[in-house]
Design a protein around this motif. Structure first.
Motif, short mmCIF file in Angstrom:
data_model
loop_
_atom_site.label_atom_id
_atom_site.label_comp_id
_atom_site.label_asym_id
_atom_site.label_seq_id
_atom_site.Cartn_x
_atom_site.Cartn_y
_atom_site.Cartn_z
N ILE A 84 0.87 -1.17 0.00
CA ILE A 84 0.00 0.00 0.00
C ILE A 84 0.91 1.22 0.00
N ASN A 85 0.95 1.91 -1.12
CA ASN A 85 1.78 3.10 -1.27
C ASN A 85 0.88 4.33 -1.32
N GLU A 86 1.30 5.38 -0.63
CA GLU A 86 0.58 6.65 -0.67
C GLU A 86 1.59 7.76 -0.92
N ILE A 87 1.20 8.68 -1.77
CA ILE A 87 2.04 9.84 -2.06
C ILE A 87 1.16 11.08 -1.99
N ARG A 88 1.64 12.08 -1.29
CA ARG A 88 0.92 13.34 -1.16
C ARG A 88 1.70 14.43 -1.88
N ASP A 89 1.04 15.51 -2.21
CA ASP A 89 1.67 16.67 -2.88
C ASP A 89 2.13 16.31 -4.28
N GLN A 90 1.41 15.45 -4.93
CA GLN A 90 1.73 15.01 -6.29
C GLN A 90 1.03 15.93 -7.29
N ASN A 91 1.72 16.22 -8.38
CA ASN A 91 1.07 16.94 -9.47
C ASN A 91 0.12 15.99 -10.17
N LYS A 92 -0.93 16.54 -10.77
CA LYS A 92 -1.87 15.71 -11.52
C LYS A 92 -1.17 15.15 -12.75
N PHE A 93 -1.43 13.88 -13.06
CA PHE A 93 -0.83 13.26 -14.25
C PHE A 93 -1.84 12.30 -14.84
N ASP A 94 -1.56 11.81 -16.02
CA ASP A 94 -2.46 10.89 -16.72
C ASP A 94 -2.18 9.46 -16.24
N ILE A 95 -3.05 8.95 -15.36
CA ILE A 95 -2.81 7.60 -14.83
C ILE A 95 -3.03 6.54 -15.90
N TRP A 96 -3.77 6.84 -16.96
CA TRP A 96 -3.96 5.87 -18.04
C TRP A 96 -2.66 5.62 -18.78
N LYS A 97 -1.88 6.67 -19.02
CA LYS A 97 -0.57 6.48 -19.65
C LYS A 97 0.36 5.72 -18.71
N TYR A 98 0.29 6.07 -17.43
CA TYR A 98 1.12 5.40 -16.43
C TYR A 98 0.76 3.92 -16.31
N SER A 99 -0.49 3.57 -16.55
CA SER A 99 -0.97 2.20 -16.35
C SER A 99 -0.63 1.24 -17.47
N ARG A 100 -0.03 1.67 -18.51
CA ARG A 100 0.23 0.81 -19.67
C ARG A 100 1.06 -0.42 -19.33
N ARG A 101 1.81 -0.38 -18.25
CA ARG A 101 2.65 -1.53 -17.89
C ARG A 101 1.87 -2.60 -17.13
N TYR A 102 0.59 -2.33 -16.83
CA TYR A 102 -0.23 -3.28 -16.08
C TYR A 102 -1.27 -3.92 -17.00
N ASN A 103 -1.74 -5.10 -16.60
CA ASN A 103 -2.69 -5.85 -17.40
C ASN A 103 -4.13 -5.39 -17.16
N ASN A 104 -4.87 -5.27 -18.23
CA ASN A 104 -6.32 -5.06 -18.20
C ASN A 104 -6.79 -3.89 -17.34
N PRO A 105 -6.23 -2.69 -17.48
CA PRO A 105 -6.73 -1.59 -16.67
C PRO A 105 -8.15 -1.20 -17.08
N VAL A 106 -8.98 -0.93 -16.06
CA VAL A 106 -10.34 -0.46 -16.29
C VAL A 106 -10.62 0.69 -15.31
N LYS A 107 -11.56 1.56 -15.70
CA LYS A 107 -11.93 2.68 -14.84
C LYS A 107 -12.49 2.14 -13.53
N SER A 108 -12.13 2.78 -12.46
CA SER A 108 -12.59 2.40 -11.12
C SER A 108 -13.30 3.58 -10.49
N ASP A 109 -14.21 3.32 -9.59
CA ASP A 109 -14.84 4.40 -8.84
C ASP A 109 -14.27 4.49 -7.42
N ALA A 110 -13.03 4.02 -7.26
CA ALA A 110 -12.37 4.05 -5.95
C ALA A 110 -11.78 5.43 -5.64
#
Length: 172
Positions: A84-110
């Motif tokens: 469980i990793n948490e980071i604060r004071d992060q700039n907004k970024f495109d998590i979809w581009k970041y997620s390309r290394r993971y399998n089967n990403p789907v939108k979450s309501d978390a």
């Protein structure tokens, strides 16, 4: 009945008895208890349990604590099971581009912006008291992952997020 006829079933039974004792001792039951707080965060043990493998020993270690980041690693029988990793004071970024290394990403309501993949969930939410963003990044590191476990990961993250944001100074 002759003596030879009795000897075979008795020998067979005696030969199988140690094997049965051995196999019963190898059961994969969960013999650990999940506490109500993990790495100084309140958690719902019933939401965390489905993400963890069976075993005998549970341990949560705060492996990194910085003013703006936290890394909690959960071990079962001394093997990494969940991060469980948490980071604060992060700039907004495109998590979809970041997620390309993971399998089967789907939108979450978390979270406000969140996605869930087979064994990973990331959520980015505004950190109102700090003016930037809070990132929650949860990774299942052990055990088989299926669609049901992916749903459990999302349920855990949704419940964990308010406590994590509070602990990281994003909310009161």
């Amino acid at each position: 009945m002759k003596c030879d006829e009795l000897r075979t079933p008795i020998l067979l039974t005696l030969g199988l008895a140690p094997l049965l004792v051995f196999l019963t001792g190898c059961e994969t039951a969960t013999n650990y208890t999940i506490p109500d707080a993990v790495c100084d965060r309140k958690v719902d043990p019933s939401l965390l349990a489905p993400l963890l493998p069976s075993g005998r020993k549970f341990e949560a270690r705060q492996e990194s604590t910085k003013e703006n980041a936290s890394k909690c690693v959960i071990y079962v029988d001394d093997a990494m099971a969940l991060r469980i990793n948490e980071i604060r004071d992060q700039n907004k970024f495109d998590i979809w581009k970041y997620s390309r290394r993971y399998n089967n990403p789907v939108k979450s309501d978390a979270g406000e912006v969140a996605l869930n993949s087979d064994d990973w969930l990331i959520a980015m939410n505004p950190c109102p008291r700090r003016g930037k963003y809070h990132i929650l990044d949860v990774i299942i590191s052990a055990g088989a992952v299926d669609e049901a476990k992916t749903r459990e990961l999302e349920r855990f993250a949704k419940a964990y997020l308010p406590e994590g944001m509070r602990s990281m100074g994003c909310t009161k």
